[in-house]
Design a protein around this motif. Structure first.
Motif, mmCIF file in Angstrom:
data_model
loop_
_atom_site.group_PDB
_atom_site.id
_atom_site.type_symbol
_atom_site.label_atom_id
_atom_site.label_comp_id
_atom_site.label_asym_id
_atom_site.label_seq_id
_atom_site.Cartn_x
_atom_site.Cartn_y
_atom_site.Cartn_z
ATOM 1 N N LEU A 6 6.135 5.399 -14.667
ATOM 2 C CA LEU A 6 6.813 6.681 -14.617
ATOM 3 C C LEU A 6 6.175 7.640 -13.622
ATOM 4 C CD1 LEU A 6 7.422 7.179 -18.433
ATOM 5 C CD2 LEU A 6 8.972 6.213 -16.723
ATOM 6 N N GLU A 7 4.904 7.418 -13.324
ATOM 7 C CA GLU A 7 4.210 8.227 -12.332
ATOM 8 C C GLU A 7 2.952 7.496 -11.889
ATOM 9 O OE1 GLU A 7 1.652 11.653 -14.162
ATOM 10 O OE2 GLU A 7 3.533 11.569 -15.272
ATOM 11 N N TYR A 8 2.446 7.883 -10.729
ATOM 12 C CA TYR A 8 1.203 7.281 -10.255
ATOM 13 C C TYR A 8 0.520 8.199 -9.258
ATOM 14 C CZ TYR A 8 3.780 5.617 -6.100
ATOM 15 O OH TYR A 8 4.530 5.533 -4.957
ATOM 16 N N GLN A 9 -0.728 7.885 -8.975
ATOM 17 C CA GLN A 9 -1.510 8.618 -7.979
ATOM 18 C C GLN A 9 -1.587 7.777 -6.723
ATOM 19 O OE1 GLN A 9 -5.288 9.339 -10.003
ATOM 20 N NE2 GLN A 9 -4.849 11.517 -9.801
ATOM 21 N N LEU A 10 -1.505 8.453 -5.585
ATOM 22 C CA LEU A 10 -1.596 7.793 -4.298
ATOM 23 C C LEU A 10 -2.668 8.497 -3.485
ATOM 24 C CD1 LEU A 10 -0.383 5.639 -2.433
ATOM 25 C CD2 LEU A 10 1.260 7.341 -1.694
ATOM 26 N N LYS A 61 9.174 14.696 -8.939
ATOM 27 C CA LYS A 61 10.381 14.099 -9.515
ATOM 28 C C LYS A 61 11.459 15.144 -9.798
ATOM 29 C CE LYS A 61 8.871 14.271 -14.283
ATOM 30 N NZ LYS A 61 8.529 13.557 -15.469
ATOM 31 N N ASN A 62 11.095 16.417 -9.810
ATOM 32 C CA ASN A 62 12.071 17.474 -10.074
ATOM 33 C C ASN A 62 12.816 17.923 -8.820
ATOM 34 O OD1 ASN A 62 11.431 17.669 -12.879
ATOM 35 N ND2 ASN A 62 9.554 18.709 -12.295
ATOM 36 N N ASN A 63 12.525 17.328 -7.668
ATOM 37 C CA ASN A 63 13.201 17.723 -6.433
ATOM 38 C C ASN A 63 14.559 17.043 -6.260
ATOM 39 O OD1 ASN A 63 12.800 15.138 -5.408
ATOM 40 N ND2 ASN A 63 11.168 15.722 -4.020
ATOM 41 N N PRO A 67 12.092 9.192 -7.199
ATOM 42 C CA PRO A 67 12.483 8.439 -8.394
ATOM 43 C C PRO A 67 11.468 8.540 -9.535
ATOM 44 C CG PRO A 67 11.655 6.955 -6.728
ATOM 45 C CD PRO A 67 11.690 8.319 -6.111
ATOM 46 N N LEU A 68 10.239 8.926 -9.208
ATOM 47 C CA LEU A 68 9.193 9.111 -10.206
ATOM 48 C C LEU A 68 8.151 10.060 -9.639
ATOM 49 C CD1 LEU A 68 6.555 7.054 -9.324
ATOM 50 C CD2 LEU A 68 8.390 5.455 -9.794
ATOM 51 N N GLN A 69 7.290 10.563 -10.503
ATOM 52 C CA GLN A 69 6.274 11.522 -10.077
ATOM 53 C C GLN A 69 5.162 10.806 -9.309
ATOM 54 O OE1 GLN A 69 6.693 14.814 -10.648
ATOM 55 N NE2 GLN A 69 4.859 15.299 -9.512
ATOM 56 N N ILE A 70 4.839 11.322 -8.133
ATOM 57 C CA ILE A 70 3.762 10.770 -7.321
ATOM 58 C C ILE A 70 2.759 11.886 -7.064
ATOM 59 C CG2 ILE A 70 3.116 9.595 -5.186
ATOM 60 C CD1 ILE A 70 6.129 8.818 -4.949
#
Length: 82
Positions: A6-10, A61-63, A67-70
């Motif tokens: 659902l989300e990840y850090q890059l 993801k709110n933009n 597709p998911l929070q990064i």
């Protein structure tokens, strides 16, 4: 129970993020003549956009686009992720 990301850090090097941002910064939209980066940086627009703000908007993801929070983490050049 299906599992999903659902989300990840890059993690990006600061140098890489700045170069990617710079490569897009001067691009104009033919239909409007305005800078493309203005639509890619959320509330900051083209004038106040930075590499971090640009990536933050791209990963929000709110933009309506991501597709998911990064969570983009910019690392100082030469450092390792903690």
């Amino acid at each position: 129970g299906a599992q999903a990301v659902l989300e990840y850090q890059l993690f990006y090097r600061q140098r890489y993020a700045e170069a990617a941002f710079a490569s897009c910064q001067g691009v104009r939209l033919p239909a409007t003549g305005g800078f493309a980066i203005a639509t890619m940086c959320g509330r900051y627009g083209a004038r106040l956009c930075t590499a971090q703000r640009w990536l933050d908007f791209q990963g929000d993801k709110n933009n309506g686009l991501a597709p998911l929070q990064i969570d983009f983490q910019l690392l100082p050049n030469g450092s390792e992720p903690g």
